[in-house]
Motif scaffolding. Sequence first.
Motif, PDB file in Angstrom:
ATOM      1  N   ALA A   1       0.816  -1.254  -0.104  1.00  0.00           N
ATOM      2  CA  ALA A   1       0.031   0.093   0.105  1.00  0.00           C
ATOM      3  C   ALA A   1       0.707   1.407   0.037  1.00  0.00           C
ATOM      4  O   ALA A   1       0.423   2.139  -0.832  1.00  0.00           O
ATOM      5  CB  ALA A   1      -1.013   0.005   1.179  1.00  0.00           C
ATOM      6  N   SER A   2       2.166   1.278   0.788  1.00  0.00           N
ATOM      7  CA  SER A   2       2.745   2.446   0.977  1.00  0.00           C
ATOM      8  C   SER A   2       3.504   2.598  -0.441  1.00  0.00           C
ATOM      9  O   SER A   2       3.573   4.010  -0.915  1.00  0.00           O
ATOM     10  CB  SER A   2       3.865   2.349   1.933  1.00  0.00           C
ATOM     11  OG  SER A   2       3.410   2.159   3.277  1.00  0.00           O
TER      12      SER A   2
ATOM     13  N   LYS B   1       2.334   1.832  -3.575  1.00  0.00           N
ATOM     14  CA  LYS B   1       1.255   2.304  -4.647  1.00  0.00           C
ATOM     15  C   LYS B   1       0.806   3.718  -4.197  1.00  0.00           C
ATOM     16  O   LYS B   1       0.915   4.598  -5.035  1.00  0.00           O
ATOM     17  CB  LYS B   1       0.057   1.527  -4.468  1.00  0.00           C
ATOM     18  CG  LYS B   1       0.186  -0.126  -4.923  1.00  0.00           C
ATOM     19  CD  LYS B   1      -1.156  -0.766  -4.895  1.00  0.00           C
ATOM     20  CE  LYS B   1      -1.153  -2.002  -5.748  1.00  0.00           C
ATOM     21  NZ  LYS B   1      -2.262  -2.931  -5.916  1.00  0.00           N
ATOM     22  N   GLN B   2       0.707   3.888  -3.034  1.00  0.00           N
ATOM     23  CA  GLN B   2       0.368   5.578  -2.526  1.00  0.00           C
ATOM     24  C   GLN B   2       1.480   6.434  -2.910  1.00  0.00           C
ATOM     25  O   GLN B   2       1.212   7.639  -3.273  1.00  0.00           O
ATOM     26  CB  GLN B   2       0.057   5.437  -0.958  1.00  0.00           C
ATOM     27  CG  GLN B   2      -1.292   4.943  -0.735  1.00  0.00           C
ATOM     28  CD  GLN B   2      -1.669   4.823   0.840  1.00  0.00           C
ATOM     29  OE1 GLN B   2      -0.748   4.666   1.684  1.00  0.00           O
ATOM     30  NE2 GLN B   2      -2.885   5.024   0.969  1.00  0.00           N
TER      31      GLN B   2
ATOM     32  N   PHE C   1       1.119   7.243  -6.410  1.00  0.00           N
ATOM     33  CA  PHE C   1       0.008   8.311  -6.554  1.00  0.00           C
ATOM     34  C   PHE C   1       0.460   9.619  -6.125  1.00  0.00           C
ATOM     35  O   PHE C   1       0.113  10.940  -6.413  1.00  0.00           O
ATOM     36  CB  PHE C   1      -1.261   7.870  -5.920  1.00  0.00           C
ATOM     37  CG  PHE C   1      -1.887   6.451  -6.501  1.00  0.00           C
ATOM     38  CD1 PHE C   1      -2.011   6.456  -7.933  1.00  0.00           C
ATOM     39  CD2 PHE C   1      -2.357   5.529  -5.846  1.00  0.00           C
ATOM     40  CE1 PHE C   1      -2.589   5.405  -8.540  1.00  0.00           C
ATOM     41  CE2 PHE C   1      -2.882   4.285  -6.498  1.00  0.00           C
ATOM     42  CZ  PHE C   1      -2.918   4.373  -7.831  1.00  0.00           C
ATOM     43  N   PHE C   2       1.175   9.919  -5.079  1.00  0.00           N
ATOM     44  CA  PHE C   2       1.410  10.971  -4.362  1.00  0.00           C
ATOM     45  C   PHE C   2       2.504  11.706  -5.262  1.00  0.00           C
ATOM     46  O   PHE C   2       2.457  13.028  -5.362  1.00  0.00           O
ATOM     47  CB  PHE C   2       2.211  10.921  -3.050  1.00  0.00           C
ATOM     48  CG  PHE C   2       1.248  10.396  -1.786  1.00  0.00           C
ATOM     49  CD1 PHE C   2      -0.064  10.932  -1.951  1.00  0.00           C
ATOM     50  CD2 PHE C   2       1.630   9.569  -0.758  1.00  0.00           C
ATOM     51  CE1 PHE C   2      -0.931  10.663  -0.937  1.00  0.00           C
ATOM     52  CE2 PHE C   2       0.922   9.209   0.154  1.00  0.00           C
ATOM     53  CZ  PHE C   2      -0.482   9.923   0.083  1.00  0.00           C
TER      54      PHE C   2
ATOM     55  N   TYR D   1      -6.055  11.331  -8.226  1.00  0.00           N
ATOM     56  CA  TYR D   1      -4.672  10.687  -7.338  1.00  0.00           C
ATOM     57  C   TYR D   1      -5.263  10.530  -6.044  1.00  0.00           C
ATOM     58  O   TYR D   1      -4.666   9.386  -5.569  1.00  0.00           O
ATOM     59  CB  TYR D   1      -3.602  11.231  -7.898  1.00  0.00           C
ATOM     60  CG  TYR D   1      -3.126  11.160  -9.336  1.00  0.00           C
ATOM     61  CD1 TYR D   1      -2.803   9.873  -9.739  1.00  0.00           C
ATOM     62  CD2 TYR D   1      -2.837  12.229 -10.293  1.00  0.00           C
ATOM     63  CE1 TYR D   1      -2.403   9.864 -11.120  1.00  0.00           C
ATOM     64  CE2 TYR D   1      -2.489  12.115 -11.291  1.00  0.00           C
ATOM     65  CZ  TYR D   1      -2.220  11.104 -11.947  1.00  0.00           C
ATOM     66  OH  TYR D   1      -1.869  10.910 -13.322  1.00  0.00           O
ATOM     67  N   LYS D   2      -5.688  11.495  -5.649  1.00  0.00           N
ATOM     68  CA  LYS D   2      -5.984  11.282  -3.993  1.00  0.00           C
ATOM     69  C   LYS D   2      -6.966  10.408  -3.779  1.00  0.00           C
ATOM     70  O   LYS D   2      -6.962   9.525  -2.722  1.00  0.00           O
ATOM     71  CB  LYS D   2      -6.250  12.718  -3.391  1.00  0.00           C
ATOM     72  CG  LYS D   2      -6.731  12.952  -2.164  1.00  0.00           C
ATOM     73  CD  LYS D   2      -7.283  14.144  -1.738  1.00  0.00           C
ATOM     74  CE  LYS D   2      -7.767  14.346  -0.149  1.00  0.00           C
ATOM     75  NZ  LYS D   2      -8.230  15.797   0.231  1.00  0.00           N
TER      76      LYS D   2
ATOM     77  N   GLN E   1      -7.530   7.656  -5.533  1.00  0.00           N
ATOM     78  CA  GLN E   1      -7.002   6.228  -5.671  1.00  0.00           C
ATOM     79  C   GLN E   1      -6.186   5.884  -4.720  1.00  0.00           C
ATOM     80  O   GLN E   1      -5.895   4.907  -3.995  1.00  0.00           O
ATOM     81  CB  GLN E   1      -6.199   6.247  -6.926  1.00  0.00           C
ATOM     82  CG  GLN E   1      -6.826   6.541  -8.462  1.00  0.00           C
ATOM     83  CD  GLN E   1      -5.983   6.445  -9.607  1.00  0.00           C
ATOM     84  OE1 GLN E   1      -5.329   5.671  -9.963  1.00  0.00           O
ATOM     85  NE2 GLN E   1      -6.149   7.559 -10.441  1.00  0.00           N
ATOM     86  N   SER E   2      -5.356   7.092  -3.915  1.00  0.00           N
ATOM     87  CA  SER E   2      -4.485   6.618  -2.839  1.00  0.00           C
ATOM     88  C   SER E   2      -5.473   6.136  -1.550  1.00  0.00           C
ATOM     89  O   SER E   2      -5.282   5.364  -1.014  1.00  0.00           O
ATOM     90  CB  SER E   2      -3.541   8.052  -2.344  1.00  0.00           C
ATOM     91  OG  SER E   2      -3.121   7.537  -1.510  1.00  0.00           O
TER      92      SER E   2
ATOM     93  N   ILE F   1      -6.805   2.744  -1.945  1.00  0.00           N
ATOM     94  CA  ILE F   1      -5.711   1.754  -1.603  1.00  0.00           C
ATOM     95  C   ILE F   1      -5.718   1.776  -0.054  1.00  0.00           C
ATOM     96  O   ILE F   1      -5.660   0.506   0.516  1.00  0.00           O
ATOM     97  CB  ILE F   1      -4.218   2.004  -1.952  1.00  0.00           C
ATOM     98  CG1 ILE F   1      -4.075   2.282  -3.613  1.00  0.00           C
ATOM     99  CG2 ILE F   1      -3.380   1.352  -1.320  1.00  0.00           C
ATOM    100  CD1 ILE F   1      -4.373   0.793  -4.040  1.00  0.00           C
ATOM    101  N   ASP F   2      -5.934   2.804   0.614  1.00  0.00           N
ATOM    102  CA  ASP F   2      -6.133   2.622   2.093  1.00  0.00           C
ATOM    103  C   ASP F   2      -7.295   2.102   2.480  1.00  0.00           C
ATOM    104  O   ASP F   2      -7.319   1.251   3.410  1.00  0.00           O
ATOM    105  CB  ASP F   2      -6.053   4.058   2.659  1.00  0.00           C
ATOM    106  CG  ASP F   2      -6.049   4.155   4.214  1.00  0.00           C
ATOM    107  OD1 ASP F   2      -4.995   3.723   4.648  1.00  0.00           O
ATOM    108  OD2 ASP F   2      -6.961   4.729   4.840  1.00  0.00           O
TER     109      ASP F   2
END
Length: 466
Positions: free
Chosen positions: A142-143, A145-146, A149-150, A297-298, A300-301, A304-305
Motif C-alpha cells: 500500500a505504501s 502504491k500510494q 500516486f503521491f 490521484y488522491k 486512488q490513494s 488503496i487505504d
Amino acid sequence: MKKYILILFLLLFAKLTSQEKVESVMTLSEYLGYVKAYHPIVKQANLVINTSEAKLLKARGAFDPKIEVDFDKKEFKEKEYYNQLNGAFKIPTYYGVEFKANFENNEGAFLNPEATVPTDGLYAAGVSASLLKGFLINQRMASLKQAKFFLNQAKEDQQILVNEILYNASLTYFNWLQTYNEKVVYQDFLGNAEIRFNGTKRAFTEGAKPAIDTLEAGITLNERKLYLEKARIKLIKASLEISNFLWLNDNTPVELQDHIIPNVQTLNSIDVTFNIALFNNADFDINNHPKIKSLEYKIQSLNIDRKLKMNNLLPQLDVQYNFLTQTPRVSNSLNVDNYKAGINFKLPLFLRKERGDFKLAKIKLQDATYENEATKVNIKNKVDALQQELSSFVVQSDFLTNIVRDYSTLLRAEERKFFLGESSLFLVNYRESKLIETKLKAIVLENSFFNSKADLFKAAVISISE
C-alpha cells in the motif's frame, strides 16, 4: 552654418538615443519568463516533486533484500556458556511472500537444546507467507502504491502552484501598466493646460482676456500637476510591487529601473502569452484539469487505504517452511524429511479497531469523491462565467472607444471656438475633464479585461512556456 546644423543633429540624435534607453519596454511574456525561471516560490514548488520522489524511494526500500547477522556469546570463569551465530539473507516480494536463506552455527556448555546444530553448522532455505491478512495487500504494498500516486499528484499540484505565482505576477504587471497609462494621460493633458495657461496669460497682457481667465487656467494647470504627481507616486509603488517578482538565478532580488516601462500594446499579445488564444469551452476537458487530476490521484490513494483496512478485517495466518541441510553444495540434500515449519494464527474477537479504521477509510474516500464532483462543477461554471465576462468587456470597450473619440471631437471643436472667441475657458476645461475621465475609465476597463484573462488562465490552469 553647417557646423551648427551638425551640432544640432548630434544633440537631437543623443536625445533620441537617451529616450530609447529610458523607454526600454518589458513585455508581459518576458516578465513572466523571468518569474517562472527564477522566482524562489516557483523553485519551492519544484521541491514538492522532489519530496514525493524521496517518499517513493523510501517506499521502495521496504522491498530491498536484507542481510542479517546475529552473534551472541557468553564466557565466564574460563567456561564458554554459549556461542551462537545466526546469519540470514531475506528477499521480500510484492505480495506477502518472503524468501529466506539461513546459516546457523551454535555451540557451548549451556546451549539451549533446541539450538543444537551439527558441528559445521546448519543451512536452511525456505519461504514465509501471509495467506489471509496481508497477502493480496499489505502495508508495504500500500505504501508503494500510494507513493506513486503521491508523486503524480505532486506534479499536478506543482503546476497549480506555479500557475498561482504567474497569476499573481500578472495582476501586478497589469496594475503597473494601468498606473503607467494613467500617468501618460495626466502628462499629456498637463502639456495642454500649460499651453492654455500661457496663451490666456499672454491674451490678458494684451488686453484680450480678463484676469479671471488666467486664474481659472492657473487652477486647471495646478490640478493637472497635482493629478500627475499622484499618478507618479502610484507608478512608483506599482514598480516596487513588480520588483517583488523579479529575481536572478542566484536568488538575488532585482529592483526595477526607472527606464523600464510596460508594454502598452499588451492587448495584442496577452492571449498568446497566456496560451489562451485557442481556448474554447467546447474543447475544455475538465478531466485533464490539474486540480481534478490531483483529486483523482488522491481518491486512488484513499482507495488503496480502504482496501488495506478491509484486508485487516481478515484473520492473520502466517506460515513458513524451511528446508534444512548440512551440505548445501549437494543438490539433492534438500528434502522434505529435514525441515522447519510453523503456523501463526491471530484473530481479534470483536475487530473493533479494524472495523473503526475501515469505516474511517470509507468516509475519507467518500469525502474526496464529493470534493471531486463539486470541484468539477465549480471550475466549469467559473470558466463559463469568465468567458461571458470577457465577451462583455469587448462590447464595453467598443462603447468606451466611441465615447473617447466623440469627447476628443467635442474638445477640439470647443478649442477652435475658444480661440475664435466664441467659447469660454470654462467650457474647454469641462470638455477636457470629461475626456480625461473617459480615458481613465477606458484604462480601468482594460485593466479589468486583463485581470479576467488572468482569471481564465488561473481557472483553467494553463501552462505557458518560458
